[in-house]
Structures are given as C-alpha cells and as structure tokens.
Design an enzyme around this catalytic site. Structure first.
Site, short mmCIF file in Angstrom:
data_model
loop_
_atom_site.label_atom_id
_atom_site.label_comp_id
_atom_site.label_asym_id
_atom_site.label_seq_id
_atom_site.Cartn_x
_atom_site.Cartn_y
_atom_site.Cartn_z
N TYR A 245 0.84 -1.19 0.00
CA TYR A 245 0.00 0.00 0.00
C TYR A 245 0.88 1.25 0.00
CZ TYR A 245 -3.04 3.75 1.55
OH TYR A 245 -3.72 4.94 1.61
N GLU B 79 -3.44 7.60 -4.06
CA GLU B 79 -3.28 6.29 -3.43
C GLU B 79 -3.05 5.19 -4.45
OE1 GLU B 79 -5.94 4.96 0.14
OE2 GLU B 79 -6.83 4.15 -1.67
#
Ligand code: GDP
Ligand code: MN
Length: 381
Positions: free
Chosen positions: A101, A189
């Site tokens: 992530y 993101e």
C-alpha cells in the site's frame, strides 16, 4: 473531485508511475476489442467511484478476448454499493507476488501531507489501521521543503530489504508525492502496489481526489470529471453558481449562505422533517438564481414542500421576491411553499409577494418556518 481508476492512472502515467496498459470500454463488445490490442491475460475492472470493487465481483481476470467480453457483460450488469456500473477498464493482468500500500493524504490536524506505506496492501487500509496499526508506516512531509530522497528511501526500506527494490520503490514514492502535490490532491493512493515475481513494481489500482477549490488551476482534470456518475442537477446548479447537494428527504430548501443552509437543515431535522437538499443561492440574489433554484428543487419528485429561508444582507429580499414571482409565472409549482424573509429590503420583498397573490405560507422566524414546512410535508404524506 474523485477521479476514477482509469483517470487516476492517466494522471499517474504523466508523472512516470508504472501502470498497466489498458483502455476504457462501455460495452462487452468494446471490451473484447480493447483486449485484442493488449497482451493476455487480462483484467476487467468496474469503473465506479467506490472502493471494494474486487470483493463485490467488479474485478475479474480473463485469458482470452472472448472471456473479457463475457466478464465485461457480467460486470456491466452489476450495481456496486448502490452505483450501477457503466464502464469497465480492460488492462493487461499483472502477476502478483506481493501487494503493498502507498498513499499520500492531507492530514488536517497537522496541516501537512502524510505519506503512508504498508506491506499489508491490497485490502482495505482502514481495516489494517484498526486491527494492525503498527503495519502502517507514516511520514509527515513539510510542504515547503517537500519530500527529500533520503526520506523516500527510509520509507521504502520499511517495505523492502533488497536494496535494488527499495530504491525502485523510493522512486515511486517520490513520483506519487509529486503527482499529489502538482494536481492539488487531497488524496493520491496506490492500493495495491504490486510486486511481480520478476521484481517489477506496478500501480495496479489508483485513486486521486482533487481538492475542488483548486480545480480552476487544472482545466485538464476538470475535463476528466465523470459525467456518468455526477448528479446532473448538481452540475446544472454549479453552472448557475448555486451550491446544491441532493439529499433523500421531502423538504426542499432554498437558503442564502452555507452556514444558514446547514442551520436550516438542522432545524428541519429538529422538528422531525428531512431535508431534500442543501441549496445555497449565495450572496447576490439575482432573480434568475432564484428561478433556477426553484427549477432544480421542483425537479426532485421527493419534494413535498419548499422552504425558503432568507436572511437578507448582501442578498436583498426584494430580489428574492421578484425571482419567486417570476418562477411562479413561468412554471407550475405543485407543492406548497413556506417563506421566511428577513433583513435587507424585507418590507419591499413582502409587498411584492403579497401583491403578486402567489400562494405562500409565511413565517417570522426560522423555527416557525421549519415547523410549518414539516407539518405540510407530513400532511402531503
Ligand atoms: P478494489 O477492490 O476496488 O480496491 O480494486 P483493485 O484494483 O485494488 O483490485 C482488487 C484486487 O484484485 C487486487 O487487490 C488484486 O488482488 C486483484 N487484481 C487486480 N488487478 C490484478 C491484476 O492485474 N492481476 C492479478 N493477478 N490480480 C489483480
Ligand atoms: Mn484497490
């Protein structure tokens, strides 16, 4: 403004981030034709402005263009978290060894961007934050100094022991931060950032939220606004310089000033009603704005009553009254209207309304108006 995955990837590509080849398709046949231009295997991905598409069946692998068509047909029939899928992204599939992530977000408490990285990628990061917060590594960035190379490397070494991979990841973190900053994002993101068995790194999913207040600096991004998912009435309101947000209740509100609009919704709820919208006609009250506001409010079939709550300052009550009279002259208003008009030129406004003879329920205070509106909405069922 939330950019869908395909648009976010387009932005990432401009900043040199590694993303898979792919294209958008609106029909199963189109999806097959896109696949024919790519190398197998493929992934077909629902393009909707909500997360968790994978779990909802909106992300499917396919090995042939025919299978892409079949998977696209299925996905285009899905509704994910209340949003019907209108298009899919068809990309070349990555081989996945591990999912990481990477994210940059504005931390409002510290007034700084924060970079977050985790080796627990692919899944819902809020879930990781709740159950295993130590698995998320954070770094606050000084917006003036920016992100230095050594900081990016420090973060990268949290994910990779291997020096070559860590340096590659540091480069990706730098590019992600640059993209975040240059497009005035609130969020940028990559989840997951995929490591392939060959040690390549790829942004397999992408999400950018651009600060609406900075959109005027990015006409190219404004063009990426997704008309397929925007509330058409909200766009119409924006064009007329009104702030309108559709809600699910029955009391249509027309107010001047965002603070008063919020307060009005609170008071309606306090008396047991549900607002059908937030609508701020803003400071100036050209009659045309009032007419447009009436058009937008009455186009919502849930609206059983309209509540005008005007506190005249720069907004002049007589302008609002003229707008209302004109609205009643040009359109058929089938629901009752409650109005509280106070402040600049209120006597003139009242006189115009009275002389026009349009059917109104008047109120002296915000509470009185809200109570009347709630009662009328309940009568209408
Ligand atoms: P989300 O569920 O909305 O976050 O959509 P993602 O794009 O993150 O996809 C969900 C999951 O599907 C990923 O975490 C991967 O496990 C899987 N996935 C997506 N793209 C690929 C791909 O190219 N190859 C493989 N093998 N799996 C993929
Ligand atoms: Mn994802």
């Amino acid at each position: 403004m939330k950019l869908l995955e395909y648009a976010s990837k387009e932005v990432f590509r401009r900043f040199g981030l590694p993303v898979q080849e792919g294209k958008l398709a609106y029909t199963p046949e189109e999806a097959r034709r896109v696949a024919e231009t790519l190398k197998p295997p493929y992934v077909v991905k629902a393009q909707v402005p909500v997360g968790g598409r994978g779990k909802a069946g909106g992300v499917k692998l396919a090995h042939t263009p025919e299978e892409v068509e079949e998977k696209a047909r299925h996905i285009l029939n899905l509704t994910i978290k209340g949003v019907p899928v209108k298009k899919v992204l068809v990309t070349e599939a990555a081989d996945i060894a591990h999912e990481y992530y990477l994210g940059v977000v504005v931390d409002r408490r510290n007034n700084q961007p924060v970079i977050m990285v985790s080796a627990e990628g692919g899944v819902d990061i809020e879930e990781v934050a709740r159950t295993k917060p130590e698995a998320i590594h954070k770094l606050a960035v000084d917006p003036i100094w920016g992100l230095s190379d050594f900081q990016a490397r420090q973060l990268a070494f949290r994910l990779f022991q291997d020096k070559k991979k860590a340096l590659k990841a540091a480069g990706i973190i730098q590019k992600l931060y640059r993209a975040f900053q240059e497009v005035d994002a609130q969020l940028a993101e990559i989840n997951p950032l995929v490591e392939t068995p060959e040690g390549e790194l790829l942004a397999v999913d992408a999400k950018i939220v651009v600060d609406d207040n900075a959109l005027y600096r990015h006409p190219d991004l404004e063009q990426m606004r997704d008309m397929d998912y925007e509330e058409p009435k909200e766009l119409e309101a924006k064009a007329a310089d009104l702030s309108y947000v559709k809600l699910d209740g029955t009391i249509g509100c027309c107010v001047n000033g965002a603070g008063l609009a919020m307060a009005t919704m609170d008071v309606i709820k306090h008396f047991g009603g549900e607002p059908a919208n937030f609508l701020d006609i803003g400071g100036s009250s050209r009659p045309e704005k009032v007419i447009k506001a009436m058009e937008i409010i009455t186009s919502d079939p849930n609206v059983k009553v309209i509540y005008f709550n005007i506190f005249g300052g720069i907004t002049r009550c007589d302008d609002v009254a003229r707008g209302l009279v004109e609205a009643f002259r040009t359109m058929e208003v089938k629901v009752p209207l409650v109005i509280r008009l106070t402040g600049t030129n209120e006597e003139e406004g009242r006189r115009i309304l009275e002389e026009s003879g349009i059917p109104l329920h008047t109120a002296r205070t915000m509470s009185e108006g809200a109570q009347k509106a709630v009662a009328l909405a309940q009568q209408a069922g």
